[in-house]
Every structure is written in structure tokens, then in C-alpha cells.
Write a protein that holds these residues in place. Structure first.
Motif, PDB file in Angstrom:
ATOM      1  N   VAL A   1       0.854  -1.178   0.000  1.00  0.00           N
ATOM      2  CA  VAL A   1       0.000   0.000   0.000  1.00  0.00           C
ATOM      3  C   VAL A   1       0.891   1.229   0.000  1.00  0.00           C
ATOM      4  CG1 VAL A   1      -0.210   0.086   2.534  1.00  0.00           C
ATOM      5  CG2 VAL A   1      -1.980   1.142   1.096  1.00  0.00           C
ATOM      6  N   ALA A   2       0.512   2.240  -0.781  1.00  0.00           N
ATOM      7  CA  ALA A   2       1.225   3.517  -0.837  1.00  0.00           C
ATOM      8  C   ALA A   2       0.478   4.528   0.005  1.00  0.00           C
ATOM      9  CB  ALA A   2       1.337   4.001  -2.287  1.00  0.00           C
TER      10      ALA A   2
ATOM     11  N   MET B   1       4.936   9.922  -0.691  1.00  0.00           N
ATOM     12  CA  MET B   1       4.261   8.652  -0.493  1.00  0.00           C
ATOM     13  C   MET B   1       5.251   7.552  -0.104  1.00  0.00           C
ATOM     14  SD  MET B   1       1.122   9.417  -0.885  1.00  0.00           S
ATOM     15  CE  MET B   1       0.183   7.918  -1.154  1.00  0.00           C
ATOM     16  N   ASP B   2       4.948   6.892   1.004  1.00  0.00           N
ATOM     17  CA  ASP B   2       5.748   5.788   1.513  1.00  0.00           C
ATOM     18  C   ASP B   2       5.092   4.467   1.113  1.00  0.00           C
ATOM     19  OD1 ASP B   2       7.321   7.772   3.069  1.00  0.00           O
ATOM     20  OD2 ASP B   2       5.464   7.938   4.239  1.00  0.00           O
ATOM     21  N   LEU B   3       5.776   3.354   1.400  1.00  0.00           N
ATOM     22  CA  LEU B   3       5.275   2.037   1.027  1.00  0.00           C
ATOM     23  C   LEU B   3       5.370   1.071   2.194  1.00  0.00           C
ATOM     24  CD1 LEU B   3       7.096   1.660  -2.417  1.00  0.00           C
ATOM     25  CD2 LEU B   3       4.625   1.932  -2.132  1.00  0.00           C
ATOM     26  N   LEU B   4       4.280   0.386   2.494  1.00  0.00           N
ATOM     27  CA  LEU B   4       4.320  -0.766   3.397  1.00  0.00           C
ATOM     28  C   LEU B   4       4.200  -2.015   2.543  1.00  0.00           C
ATOM     29  CD1 LEU B   4       4.249  -2.131   6.219  1.00  0.00           C
ATOM     30  CD2 LEU B   4       1.747  -2.027   6.044  1.00  0.00           C
TER      31      LEU B   4
ATOM     32  N   MET C   1      10.320   4.187   3.655  1.00  0.00           N
ATOM     33  CA  MET C   1      10.021   5.598   3.879  1.00  0.00           C
ATOM     34  C   MET C   1      10.663   6.428   2.766  1.00  0.00           C
ATOM     35  SD  MET C   1       8.077   5.546   6.476  1.00  0.00           S
ATOM     36  CE  MET C   1       7.956   7.322   6.754  1.00  0.00           C
ATOM     37  N   ASN C   2       9.868   7.259   2.153  1.00  0.00           N
ATOM     38  CA  ASN C   2      10.305   8.070   1.027  1.00  0.00           C
ATOM     39  C   ASN C   2      11.071   9.279   1.551  1.00  0.00           C
ATOM     40  OD1 ASN C   2      10.487   9.688  -1.282  1.00  0.00           O
ATOM     41  ND2 ASN C   2       8.439   9.107  -2.007  1.00  0.00           N
TER      42      ASN C   2
END
Length: 587
Positions: free
Chosen positions: A283-284, A293-296, A308-309
Motif C-alpha cells: 500500500v502507498a 508517499m511511503d510504502l508498506l 520511507m520516502n
């Protein structure tokens, strides 16, 4: 009726005296245990209980049969005696408006020919056009989106900014990018775009990681699968679908959108490829409110990743420090489905990860300092998922009261588990949790006969297919027909639906923040990218108002590179509107 508190006393004593029964239960006082678990188990005031025999006009969610919907397509897993793991892992589904008529269509992913499976008859994916009357028509062949490999999942996004949703289909072997031509057909542009991503892909997500106004693409790679190796056999020589510890982890992919119909693989320079995982879900979301936008990424049998962006095209993997990599006991779990939402309305995005049985699903509350606390037990989700294996899932406000609820699709991977366990089953029930502002209450039993059924459920997508403001649910079932659920619960409350169209920011407005006031109700919702498992959702946002009959004001904070804030008043209710960035008006 037995007093629920008496039931809790029994459970509490068992848990304390026999830790093997519930090995992950911390040593807590009886009072703490009751405070954490009782809210989720008590009857939900104001909702009918089918178990109690209370009559109801219609269930909260109504299963729509293939005879009614016209959706006759069935998933084929291609199961073999060797029990190859991809056979039990798929597949995904999507709600999308491919023809831009304002009605959600449906896309379903199937398996197909690969090195370990040759179908006895041709298999294909399916695109169903919404007929606007509750029925659907199969338009796959005319649209040219039948697939052509062992399909896994789908991600929908307008990658070329022409206002039309495009399809990215993940597969075992090679993925497919279908460009929407705007005339009801699609063109396979995979080779030109450079996004084939050879390997075993699972979930994918469109999002704008560098804030240049174009949608980039993140693709999960699960593992280095070797059909010759297989999962092995048990002591009796029987093959099972196994826990994938034997398969080597692999890096996922990040593709940068060049703006000319092509993409550049930036997995290495971004830092993504440094981390080897067995990625199922992604998920973004913006977890630290910095506008990036980060990503899990949920991994199976290895630590989850939190990318972590940090800007400048770089991601930092921060899962361990953030507290989302491992269980509270320091063990890697079998992460599958994921999502992100601000479930407690504090202005910070939280996280959810579904795991396999005995591992407890995780509800990660954002601490506003780069760390998260798993509050699944305290919030009423932990024990309800104790014996479940979760795949597709989604935060959504199913009753339009302004709080984000949660639906989960479940099913154990091994189809022989019923022979060796009296607690875990291959087919498992769906779970629906209602957010009452304090905890998540399991309202599955009260929400319709479909929740008494069991499924080998995998992908899950949410979307309003009949445009009545109630967000419906589509579930893909392994080796079976999909399940379409119509939402009847939302009709009790008012709502406002938003279709956001980015102009300077990315076309799908991924990362947009919407804040609204309706009387005493103030809410803020971020448009996350992706979420669930192998699936893609209705791009519109539905804002729940409860019984309030007016939206006082609404603000859209558009993603970078725009960053503009637009405020709207004199808004309608109980209908959908479109807001195009920079126009200052709705239609």
C-alpha cells in the motif's frame, strides 16, 4: 443467554493456565484483559442480530448470485498433485470504470499456461461491463484483455494521463500492461513500456513517488520459485501447499514513469532492490505527513518492509525501527494483505497487516514519531483473527457514519489442513469489523447470511457498483466463482461521493487529502494507493455523514507538485461529484 463476562472469565483462565492454547497472549491482569477484549465481543447496540432471530428488511451485505449479476466466470487454479505454491495463491480482482460512463466495471484475473501447468482448455481473465441495472456483460474478447499467462493480480491507474484507466496484470512469469484506447479496447504495450518484470509478481500499486505528477509503478516480487523443488511431502509422503521458507527471497521492482509511455527500472538507485523479501501485499501512503508517499510491503516468513520516502528518488527501509517488521515476540510472520487509513481520526495514517493463523493480524497505530504500536488486541481485532489466515482486506466506511470500518477475506493456503487440524480450515469466513470510535466490533454475524459461509478467499476489492453511495465488495475465490456483495447498510445514512482528477498532480490524485465538516462531524481522509491483496478499488471516495444532512465545507489538498488547497461550500449530498484540480468548482 450466557453473560459475556462469564464467558470471558473462562477464556481468561484457560489463557493463563494453558499458554500453549493462546501462546501470544501477554501476561496481563484480568481487568486489562477485559478492558481490551470485552468491547469487541459484546452485542452491538442498534444493529440487528440474525442469531437472535430479530427480523431485518435486508442484510447489511447481500450476496448477488451469478444468475442475477451475469458474472458467470470462474477462477481455475490448476491444482496439481505436486501442490505448486502459485496454485493456491491467486487471484485478484478490480473495480474500475474502463469506459468512463460513471459506473464501476469489474476485472477478474485467472491462471493460465506456465512451466508447471498446461490447462486442458483455454483460460482467460474477464472484463465485465456494468449495465447500470445491477447486471454485467462479459466484454473481454472485444476489449482485448484476456491475459495470457498464469495470472495473479491487477493494478489500475491512468499512467499516461489521458483520463482513461489502464490495467497492469501481474503474473507468474511475465506481467502485462494494457493501455486503454478509449474506444472499449486495450492494447498490450508491455514491451514498449518496459514493465514486464520477469519473475513471480504478486501485488502492484500505481503512485507518484517523486511528485512529478506522473504515476509510477511498484511491483511486489514474491520469491524465486522452483517447480522442481516444490514444497516436499509430509511423513506419509503426501504433498502439501507449504510455508514458503524453502524459497529464496527476491527484490521487488520500482518503475519510474518517463512521461512518454515508457518506464525506467529504478529499483537499485531508489534503494528498493537492496532488500530481499517475499512480498505479497503493498500500500502507498504518507505516514509522516511530509507530502511524499511511503510504502508498506507485507512479506511472508521474512520481515515486513516499511519503505520511507526520503525524497530525491530514495527510499529508506525502516520497518524494524518503526515496529512493523516483526511480531511483538520478534518473529517474522506470514504477512499477506495490507492497507492504510486514519482509523482513529488523529490526522495520521495507520496500517494493517493480515497474517496466517496463530499469528494474530496487526493493526498498527501511528505514534506520530516514525513508530507504530500494534493495537489489534486492544481494539478488538486480535482474538477474532486468532485462527484466520487473511488475504484481501480494506478499510472503508461501510455504513457511512464517518468512521473507517474494516473487511477481511480469509482462507488457509493448504487445502489439506482440515485433515490435520480441528481449529484451522481451508475455507474460512469473511470478517466485518465496525469502528465505533473506540474499538472495532466484529459485526459479521449480524451482517448477512454470506458471513456464515466459508471461502478460499484471496483478492478483495471495494467499489460502489450501483452508485447508491454504499460501498460494495468483490471477492475473488481460489478455484471458484467470485463473490459480489451489495451494501445495504449505508442507506441509513447520508454521504457525498468524490471523483478527484489531478491536473498538475498525478491524474488519479493518489495522496490527496480531503477534509470535510458536516455539523459536529469533522473528518480527514487520504487517498492511499493500492491496499488489499492482488486487487484494485473504485477510485472514488465516499465520505460518510451519518444523519447529518449538509456538508458545511470541504477542502482538497492536492498532492505535489501542485500542493494547492481548494475549498468548496454549497455542496450536494447523496450523490457523486467530480472535482478537477485547479478549476475551483465541482460538477
Amino acid at each position: 443467554m450466557c453473560d459475556p463476562r462469564a464467558q470471558f472469565g473462562i477464556v481468561f483462565k484457560m489463557a493463563r493456565q494453558f499458554p500453549r492454547i493462546i501462546p501470544h497472549l501477554p501476561l496481563v491482569s484480568r481487568r486489562s484483559f477485559l478492558q481490551g477484549m470485552l468491547p469487541a465481543m459484546l452485542p452491538l447496540n442498534g444493529f440487528p442480530s440474525f442469531a437472535a432471530g430479530t427480523p431485518a428488511a435486508s442484510p447489511a451485505f447481500e450476496e448477488i448470485s451469478p444468475a442475477r449479476s451475469g458474472i458467470t466466470w470462474i477462477h481455475t487454479a490448476g491444482k496439481s498433485a505436486q501442490k505448486h505454491l502459485p496454485e493456491t495463491s491467486g487471484a485478484g480482482c478490480a473495480f474500475l470504470d474502463y469506459d468512463n460512463d460513471g459506473w464501476m466495471d469489474i476485472y477478474l484475473v485467472n491462471s493460465g499456461k506456465t512451466d508447471f501447468y498446461t490447462p486442458t482448455r483455454p483460460l482467460r481473465n474477464a472484463l465485465y461491463r456494468n449495465n447500470r441495472d445491477g447486471t454485467f456483460t462479459d466484454v473481454t474478447e472485444n476489449a482485448g484483455v484476456a491475459g495470457g499467462g498464469y495470472g495473479m493480480g491487477v493494478a489500475v491507474g491512468d499512467y499516461n494521463g489521458d483520463g482513461l484507466p489502464d490495467l497492469y496484470v501481474t503474473q507468474f512469469g511475465r506481467n502485462i500492461l494494457y493501455r486503454n484506447n478509449g474506444d472499449g479496447t486495450f492494447t498490450d504495450v508491455t514491451e514498449k513500456a518496459g514493465v514486464a518484470a520477469a519473475g513471480w509478481s504478486s501485488s502492484a500499486v500505481w503512485f507518484d513517488y517523486d511528485n512529478d505528477g506522473r504515476l509510477d509503478l511498484f511491483v511486489c516480487q514474491f520469491a524465486e520459485f522452483d517447480a522442481a523443488l516444490g514444497c516436499g511431502t509430509d511423513k506419509d509422503g503426501v504433498h502439501h501447499y507449504c510455508i514458503p521458507r524453502i524459497f529464496k527471497p527476491r527484490p521487488s521492482w520500482l518503475f519510474h514513469n518517463n512521461g512518454d509511455g515508457t518506464f525506467t527500472d529504478v529499483s537499485r538507485e531508489s534503494g528498493i532492490a537492496e532488500h530481499l523479501g517475499k512480498a505479497w501485499g503493498v500500500v502507498a501512503t504518507d505516514l509522516n505527513n511530509d507530502g511524499r508517499m511511503d510504502l508498506l510491503v507485507a512479506n511472508d516468513t521474512v520481515a515486513n518492509f516499511l519503505f520511507m520516502n526520503r525524497g530525491g528518488g530514495r527510499f529508506e527501509e525502516d520497518g524494524f525501527a518503526a515496529g512493523v517488521a516483526y511480531s511483538a515476540e520478534g518473529r517474522a510472520r506470514s504477512g499477506m494483505g495490507v492497507d492504510s487509513a486514519d482509523f482513529n481520526n488523529d490526522g495520521w495514517m495507520d496500517l494493517f497487516v493480515a497474517n496466517i493463523d496463530e499469528e494474530i493480524f496487526s493493526l498498527y497505530q501511528n505514534n506520530h514519531d516514525g513508530t507504530f504500536d500494534d493495537v489489534a488486541m486492544q481494539r478488538g481485532i486480535g482474538m477474532a483473527t486468532r485462527w484466520m489466515s487473511g488475504w484481501g482486506l480494506k478499510f472503508f466506511d461501510y455504513d457511512n457514519d464517518g468512521n473507517m470500518d474494516l473487511i477481511l477475506s480469509n482462507g488457509f493456503p493448504d487445502d489439506l489442513v482440515d485433515q490435520i487440524s480441528n481449529k484451522v480450515t481451508y475455507r474460512e469466513p469473511l470478517l466485518l469489523f465496525r469502528n465505533d470510535g473506540r474499538s472495532f466490533r466484529d459485526v459479521s454475524q449480524q451482517s448477512g447470511p454470506v458471513f456464515a459461509k466459508t471461502f478460499a478467499a484471496r483478492g478483495l476489492a471495494v467499489g460502489d457498483f450501483n452508485n447508491d453511495g454504499g460501498v460494495d465488495v468483490l471477492i475473488s475465490v481460489n478455484d471458484s466463482a467470485p463473490v459480489l456483495l451489495k451494501n445495504n447498510a449505508a442507506k441509513q445514512n447520508h454521504w457525498l461521493g468524490l471523483h478527484l482528477v489531478g491536473r498538475k498532480s498525478n491524474p488519479d490524485a493518489i495522496g490527496a487529502q480531503v477534509t470535510y465538516q458536516a455539523g459536529d462531524l469533522n473528518r480527514s481522509r487520504m487517498k492511499a494507493g493500492g491496499g488489499s491483496f492482488l486487487s484494485s478499488h473504485d477510485p472514488r471516495m465516499v465520505l460518510g455523514l451519518g444523519q447529518r444532512s449538509k456538508v458545511d465545507w470541504l477542502e482538497v489538498h492536492w498532492p505535489q507538485p501542485s500542493g494547492a488547497v481548494e475549498r468548496f461550500t454549497d455542496l450536494p449530498i447523496d450523490r457523486y461529484i467530480t472535482i478537477v484540480e485547479g478549476t475551483g468548482k465541482w460538477k
